[in-house]
Design a protein around this motif. Sequence first.
Motif, mmCIF file in Angstrom:
data_model
loop_
_atom_site.group_PDB
_atom_site.id
_atom_site.type_symbol
_atom_site.label_atom_id
_atom_site.label_comp_id
_atom_site.label_asym_id
_atom_site.label_seq_id
_atom_site.Cartn_x
_atom_site.Cartn_y
_atom_site.Cartn_z
ATOM 1 N N UNK A 14 40.954 -6.629 132.478
ATOM 2 C CA UNK A 14 41.122 -5.194 132.236
ATOM 3 C C UNK A 14 40.358 -4.772 130.983
ATOM 4 N N UNK A 15 39.666 -3.650 131.102
ATOM 5 C CA UNK A 15 39.073 -2.967 129.951
ATOM 6 C C UNK A 15 39.590 -1.535 129.937
ATOM 7 N N UNK A 16 39.876 -1.005 128.757
ATOM 8 C CA UNK A 16 40.359 0.364 128.647
ATOM 9 C C UNK A 16 39.392 1.174 127.792
ATOM 10 N N UNK A 17 39.218 2.436 128.162
ATOM 11 C CA UNK A 17 38.270 3.329 127.501
ATOM 12 C C UNK A 17 38.996 4.587 127.039
ATOM 13 N N UNK A 18 38.753 4.971 125.780
ATOM 14 C CA UNK A 18 39.408 6.136 125.195
ATOM 15 C C UNK A 18 38.331 7.065 124.624
ATOM 16 N N UNK A 19 38.252 8.253 125.170
ATOM 17 C CA UNK A 19 37.191 9.199 124.828
ATOM 18 C C UNK A 19 37.450 9.912 123.505
ATOM 19 N N UNK A 20 36.457 10.690 123.085
ATOM 20 C CA UNK A 20 36.563 11.473 121.865
ATOM 21 C C UNK A 20 37.039 12.889 122.108
ATOM 22 N N UNK A 21 37.149 13.655 121.025
ATOM 23 C CA UNK A 21 37.637 15.019 121.111
ATOM 24 C C UNK A 21 36.690 15.877 121.938
ATOM 25 N N UNK A 22 37.252 16.837 122.667
ATOM 26 C CA UNK A 22 36.562 17.779 123.539
ATOM 27 C C UNK A 22 36.129 17.146 124.854
ATOM 28 N N UNK A 23 36.397 15.879 125.052
ATOM 29 C CA UNK A 23 35.887 15.169 126.218
ATOM 30 C C UNK A 23 37.044 14.733 127.108
ATOM 31 N N UNK A 24 36.788 13.862 128.074
ATOM 32 C CA UNK A 24 37.823 13.199 128.865
ATOM 33 C C UNK A 24 37.193 11.993 129.541
ATOM 34 N N UNK A 25 37.867 11.409 130.543
ATOM 35 C CA UNK A 25 37.374 10.164 131.132
ATOM 36 C C UNK A 25 35.973 10.293 131.710
ATOM 37 N N UNK A 26 35.541 11.513 132.010
ATOM 38 C CA UNK A 26 34.234 11.705 132.646
ATOM 39 C C UNK A 26 33.071 11.342 131.734
ATOM 40 N N UNK A 27 33.313 11.301 130.408
ATOM 41 C CA UNK A 27 32.249 10.877 129.497
ATOM 42 C C UNK A 27 31.786 9.446 129.783
ATOM 43 N N UNK A 28 32.658 8.651 130.439
ATOM 44 C CA UNK A 28 32.363 7.239 130.710
ATOM 45 C C UNK A 28 31.717 7.049 132.089
ATOM 46 N N UNK A 29 31.074 8.073 132.625
ATOM 47 C CA UNK A 29 30.577 8.025 134.002
ATOM 48 C C UNK A 29 29.619 6.862 134.247
ATOM 49 N N UNK A 30 28.916 6.410 133.234
ATOM 50 C CA UNK A 30 28.033 5.245 133.373
ATOM 51 C C UNK A 30 28.678 3.977 132.825
ATOM 52 N N UNK A 31 29.486 4.115 131.782
ATOM 53 C CA UNK A 31 30.092 2.951 131.147
ATOM 54 C C UNK A 31 31.119 2.302 132.065
ATOM 55 N N UNK A 32 31.981 3.118 132.706
ATOM 56 C CA UNK A 32 33.000 2.561 133.596
ATOM 57 C C UNK A 32 32.410 1.691 134.685
ATOM 58 N N UNK A 33 31.451 2.202 135.472
ATOM 59 C CA UNK A 33 30.830 1.366 136.499
ATOM 60 C C UNK A 33 30.104 0.145 135.937
ATOM 61 N N UNK A 34 29.472 0.290 134.767
ATOM 62 C CA UNK A 34 28.757 -0.848 134.179
ATOM 63 C C UNK A 34 29.714 -1.974 133.817
ATOM 64 N N UNK A 35 30.867 -1.632 133.268
ATOM 65 C CA UNK A 35 31.853 -2.665 132.948
ATOM 66 C C UNK A 35 32.473 -3.241 134.218
#
Length: 230
Positions: A14-35
């Motif tokens: 398991x890997x977990x991702x936590x975005x920054x202010x003004x954003x949400x999980x969609x900021x990880x659109x490339x990072x999530x699939x890469x991991x």
Amino acid sequence: MKLHTREWGTSDRVAVLVHGIMSDHRTWRRVGPALADRGYRVIGVDLRGHGRSARGTYSAELFADDLVDTLPEGAELALGHSLGGLALSLAVERLAPARAVYSDPAWPLGQAGAPDPALFVQFQQASWETVAELNPRWEADDIDVELATLAAWDPDTAIALSGTAAVDRVPASPAVPSLVQVADPSFLISDALKEELARRGFEVRTVKGAGHTIHRDDFDGFLGSLDGWV
């Protein structure tokens, strides 16, 4: 508070991702699939007041508590960007991941030289052209995501955080093996702070030429700086 989450992959790791202010999980659109391609089940959250998570009272401590309420204990990797890095550092002892990565974390938020989060409210009405001009290295899809996440964001999160002045959030030491990714230049992590973090036991890596949102400004550089951590 239980947060809205998005997952990529189906592994037991398991890997977990936590975005920054003004954003949400969609900021990880490339990072999530890469991991996920690297063998992880990846869980990205929407912090309270962001994306599809509920609104409410806001503070750095509450952001951290929500992570503990939502994410599994003992993940192999926990990665937080900016405000997400701050929240993760306040939750990391309870979440107990094997490794933590703090990507240009907002530890100096409210301190001298750091921006006042209340200023971010003005950015909520930014146009596509303005976002593109401010982030010339972003792909068009990232600009579209930025506008969508801004529309879903509660600006009261920034107003609440503007009252954090004089609170020293820099961790005294890493609770777990920890990497700090730093933008170049970073408006949050100074050269002096980089040296201090290294002295405290953090590994510090600068992604040359990358802006604050390293994973969107230089995706290859972002992944390259995670060598040995993912």
